[in-house]
Design an enzyme around this catalytic site. Sequence first.
Site, PDB file in Angstrom:
ATOM      1  N   THR A  14      32.691  21.195  -3.654  1.00 43.24           N
ATOM      2  CA  THR A  14      32.873  20.247  -4.764  1.00 43.24           C
ATOM      3  C   THR A  14      34.336  20.175  -5.198  1.00 43.24           C
ATOM      4  O   THR A  14      34.902  19.086  -5.357  1.00 43.24           O
ATOM      5  CB  THR A  14      32.018  20.706  -5.972  1.00 43.24           C
ATOM      6  OG1 THR A  14      30.703  20.986  -5.506  1.00 43.24           O
ATOM      7  CG2 THR A  14      31.959  19.652  -7.039  1.00 43.24           C
ATOM      8  N   ILE A 138      40.242  22.760 -18.280  1.00 43.05           N
ATOM      9  CA  ILE A 138      41.024  23.087 -19.494  1.00 43.05           C
ATOM     10  C   ILE A 138      42.219  23.948 -19.097  1.00 43.05           C
ATOM     11  O   ILE A 138      42.050  25.002 -18.486  1.00 43.05           O
ATOM     12  CB  ILE A 138      40.166  23.855 -20.524  1.00 43.05           C
ATOM     13  CG1 ILE A 138      38.937  23.037 -20.926  1.00 43.05           C
ATOM     14  CG2 ILE A 138      41.004  24.212 -21.754  1.00 43.05           C
ATOM     15  CD1 ILE A 138      38.000  23.766 -21.878  1.00 43.05           C
ATOM     16  N   LYS A 207      35.498  35.004 -16.060  1.00 47.94           N
ATOM     17  CA  LYS A 207      36.553  34.221 -16.728  1.00 47.94           C
ATOM     18  C   LYS A 207      37.100  34.980 -17.937  1.00 47.94           C
ATOM     19  O   LYS A 207      38.302  34.967 -18.207  1.00 47.94           O
ATOM     20  CB  LYS A 207      35.996  32.859 -17.141  1.00 47.94           C
ATOM     21  CG  LYS A 207      35.604  32.002 -15.938  1.00 47.94           C
ATOM     22  CD  LYS A 207      34.701  30.855 -16.333  1.00 47.94           C
ATOM     23  CE  LYS A 207      34.283  30.034 -15.117  1.00 47.94           C
ATOM     24  NZ  LYS A 207      33.203  29.085 -15.404  1.00 47.94           N
TER      25      LYS A 207
END
Length: 443
Positions: A14, A138, A207
């Site tokens: 993707t 982001i 993360k």
Amino acid sequence: MANPLKLGLAGIGTVGTGLVRLIAARTDVLREKTGRPIEIVAVSARNKRKKRDADLSGIRFVSDPVALARDPEIDVFVELIGGEEGIAKEAVEAALLAGKHVVTANKALLAHHGTALAAMAEKNGVALNFEGAVAGGIPVVKTIREGLQGNDITRVFGILNGTCNYILTKMEREGRDFADVLKEAQEQGYAEADPTFDIGGFDTAHKLALLTSLAFGTRTNFDAIYVEGIETITPADIEAASDLGFRIKLLGVALRTDSGIEQRVHPTMLQKDTAIANVDGVSNCVAIDGDFIGDVMLIGPGAGGGPTASAVMSDIVDIARGTVLRPFGLKASNLKAYKKAAMRTHEGGYYIRLSVYDRTGAFAAIAQRMAAQGISLESIVQRRPESEVPGQGRSPRKKGEPQASVVMVTHETTEAAVRKALAAIERDGHVDAKPQMIRIEKL
Ligand code: HSE
């Protein structure tokens, strides 16, 4: 014309497809911005023939990603394979040792090996950039590493997994089953290859480990993170939360405390009128508290090919401009040792849902166990049993003794007190399932 920056791309899923499309769509603008052409000269993927929504014609195919990482023609190895060990790690190490810059979106790899890989990159004088690894599109890595350098950061928290946020939002809005919505998220390309990484909270924790190192200048320490996922959240919890004025979100929180660093990932009840409670769908949000700037919050698309490719591209542009920064802001050898704060000292209110046998004295016994731990209750309500809540259609109504669903909200208390009280309630035998406990955060 300056020399082109030549990329070797490993992994055309993707995000990889999104990157190929982005580079094709922005060729001229990128050349103008960096002063040199940026070209994908070779790619590697598990399946060469798979039909992809990107034009790879004329690009050399290399079947072994490690060979691609060392390929003499490339300047930058773009790793979009994923996974903490195995071929991704081997290829990234090979690229760094061969003096190639590395751009990666592989949060699992960096959460486990970030400090060692950063040291390797520094030793070889190359970049190890990972904007795409945290919160999709982001630009939070750059925000902390570059934009907030002058600040002493005390807390970073956020919604860091698009799949979980999508699932919780859809469950709330449409009253749908967890499994049904998960399937949809996978079809949209948000979920990891193994979705248990998403729903189990591990992707959020990967993360968070990177944000913690960037914010506090410490060595990456994934193993220190307390992790709970969203698998146990039911429509009954979502309905009860809503009636109490809350929304449920999977949050990653890293705090610097006097006793060390606390890193935790778990479902959280957030007041409906807060900005973070209204970050919905696949969106992510990261909040950072710094001493000079105050509180910053970034909101944006946290997963998907386009947004993550946008982040990966920003890392490539830095390299094209000749900018090579220390991956975690500090020299790897100067990253501080990690000191873990005990999770049990975490304070805040709690939501507790119990599936209780409908017997005389059960309520009183439960209240007594809470009181014995010094826990004060803000509310205690008997609700419809789980089997009668919409969206729970597939869970069979339990047979035998009648049950009631009891929802309690506590005043501020400690994690340790709640755990002890719940263990005692389970031992008393008035509940027929493991109690549900969700932390309430006043952010
Ligand atoms: N599976 C991840 C998510 C993709 O849902 O947020 C971005 O890391």
